[in-house]
Design an enzyme around this catalytic site. Structure first.
Site, PDB file in Angstrom:
ATOM      1  CG  ASN A  13      32.537  21.154 -33.441  1.00 31.47           C
ATOM      2  OD1 ASN A  13      31.902  21.370 -32.406  1.00 31.47           O
ATOM      3  ND2 ASN A  13      33.643  20.406 -33.465  1.00 31.47           N
ATOM      4  CE  LYS A  15      36.429  22.694 -32.905  1.00 25.75           C
ATOM      5  NZ  LYS A  15      37.845  22.708 -33.255  1.00 25.75           N
ATOM      6  CG  HIS A 100      36.351  16.988 -32.994  1.00 32.91           C
ATOM      7  ND1 HIS A 100      37.524  17.504 -32.493  1.00 32.91           N
ATOM      8  CD2 HIS A 100      35.957  17.821 -33.986  1.00 32.91           C
ATOM      9  CE1 HIS A 100      37.811  18.615 -33.157  1.00 32.91           C
ATOM     10  NE2 HIS A 100      36.872  18.836 -34.067  1.00 32.91           N
ATOM     11  CD  GLU A 102      38.903  20.345 -30.729  1.00 36.66           C
ATOM     12  OE1 GLU A 102      37.736  20.456 -30.320  1.00 36.66           O
ATOM     13  OE2 GLU A 102      39.397  21.101 -31.597  1.00 36.66           O
ATOM     14  CD  GLU A 172      37.075  18.261 -38.192  1.00 34.46           C
ATOM     15  OE1 GLU A 172      36.597  19.337 -38.542  1.00 34.46           O
ATOM     16  OE2 GLU A 172      37.145  17.903 -37.001  1.00 34.46           O
ATOM     17  N   GLY A 178      41.986  24.629 -35.856  1.00 30.64           N
ATOM     18  CA  GLY A 178      42.199  25.774 -34.964  1.00 30.64           C
ATOM     19  C   GLY A 178      43.560  26.427 -35.109  1.00 30.64           C
ATOM     20  CB  SER A 218      42.018  26.455 -40.560  1.00 33.76           C
ATOM     21  OG  SER A 218      42.603  26.291 -39.281  1.00 33.76           O
TER      22      SER A 218
HETATM   23  P1  13P Z   1      38.467  25.058 -36.936  1.00 31.21           P
HETATM   24  O1  13P Z   1      37.544  25.378 -38.086  1.00 31.21           O
HETATM   25  O2  13P Z   1      38.352  26.051 -35.808  1.00 31.21           O
HETATM   26  O3  13P Z   1      39.864  24.810 -37.391  1.00 31.21           O
HETATM   27  O4  13P Z   1      37.938  23.690 -36.309  1.00 31.21           O
HETATM   28  C1  13P Z   1      37.691  22.639 -37.166  1.00 31.21           C
HETATM   29  C2  13P Z   1      37.031  21.581 -36.387  1.00 31.21           C
HETATM   30  O5  13P Z   1      37.619  20.985 -35.509  1.00 31.21           O
HETATM   31  C3  13P Z   1      35.615  21.298 -36.684  1.00 31.21           C
HETATM   32  O6  13P Z   1      35.202  20.148 -36.037  1.00 31.21           O
END
Ligand code: 13P
Length: 258
Positions: A13, A15, A100, A102, A172, A178, A218
């Site tokens: 992803n 982002k 997601h 976010e 997740e 993150g 992560s």
């Molecule tokens: P990270 O791997 O940067 O923690 O992000 C995970 C994520 O949100 C994947 O959709």
């Protein structure tokens, strides 16, 4: 169903990162570094909308799938700024991330919206990667299983049994995204197993046994192997570590060797 019968899926992803001009070099390096592993592990890259045509082009014929990070719940019409399932299919995308954390946190996506978007994706040939997971506060309150169970049940409301075959669930935990803090393999396993039980309750054991359940939060080149060895963890949804082909390739190769 035996885990070995489920193909591992490693999805990146990106982002809101990368530029279209960087995609070709990224793809070439990733394909070089994962050569020989592509037949067993399904690798997917979920790019921002404007980068998708470049990603689709760069990975064409390689077996690496491409997807978006969001879609509209509507089929077409006056929804300024939105992108439909049909438009994603039209350019050759195969996957879409839905719900997601976010998007839930910053854009008000509720479980009901996640359900509508999942149904919209499944009305097209897209494979939705539906994200669920608890916040740190919810984990500390001891409501992780109840919450994740409700997120899964609501997301799959009115999803027909024959469409479930295209559904991918990504667990997740919000506190792991993150932050550099990863769930322990045991914690990830426990929740992924609970998700499979929920799906089993809705669609039966065989369907649950065939559903890919990914871990995200992560995951990186150092910890992927341990997480991917867990019996109910069928792959990963990778943020930061998917931005560099070197680290993403290590994860893809770890998934292929499990
Ligand atoms: P990270 O791997 O940067 O923690 O992000 C995970 C994520 O949100 C994947 O959709």
């Amino acid at each position: 169903m035996n885990k070995d019968l489920r193909q591992p899926i490693i999805a990146g992803n990106w982002k809101m990162n990368m530029l279209a001009s960087q995609v070709e070099a990224y793809a070439q390096e990733l394909l070089l570094l994962t050569q020989g592993h592509e037949s067993w592990c399904k690798t997917v890259v979920c790019a921002p909308y404007p980068l998708l045509p470049a990603a689709i082009d760069a990975f064409k014929g390689s077996g690496v799938g491409t997807g978006a990070q969001n879609l509209s719940m509507h089929a077409s019409g006056a929804y300024t700024g939105e992108v439909s399932a049909a438009q994603l299919i039209d350019i050759g995308a195969e996957y879409v991330i839905i719900g997601h954390s976010e998007r839930r946190a910053y854009y008000g996506e509720t479980d009901e919206i996640v359900n509508k978007k999942s149904l919209a994706a499944l009305e097209s040939p897209l494979r939705p990667i539906i994200c669920v997971g608890e916040t740190l506060q919810q984990r500390e309150l001891g409501v992780t299983f109840d919450l994740v169970s409700m997120q899964v049940k609501t997301a799959l409301h009115e999803v027909a049994a024959d469409a479930l075959g295209r559904v991918i669930i990504a667990y997740e935990p919000v506190w792991a995204i993150g932050t550099g803090v990863t769930a322990t393999p045991e914690d990830a396993q426990e929740v992924c197993h609970a998700i499979r039980e929920v799906i089993s309750g809705l669609y039966g054991q065989e369907a649950a046994g065939a559903t890919p359940i990914l871990y995200g939060g992560s995951m990186n080149d150092k910890n992927a192997r341990e997480l991917l060895m867990m019996p109910d963890v069928d792959g990963g949804l990778i943020g930061g570590a998917s931005l560099k082909p070197e680290s993403f390739a290590v994860i893809v190769n770890a998934a292929s060797q499990r």
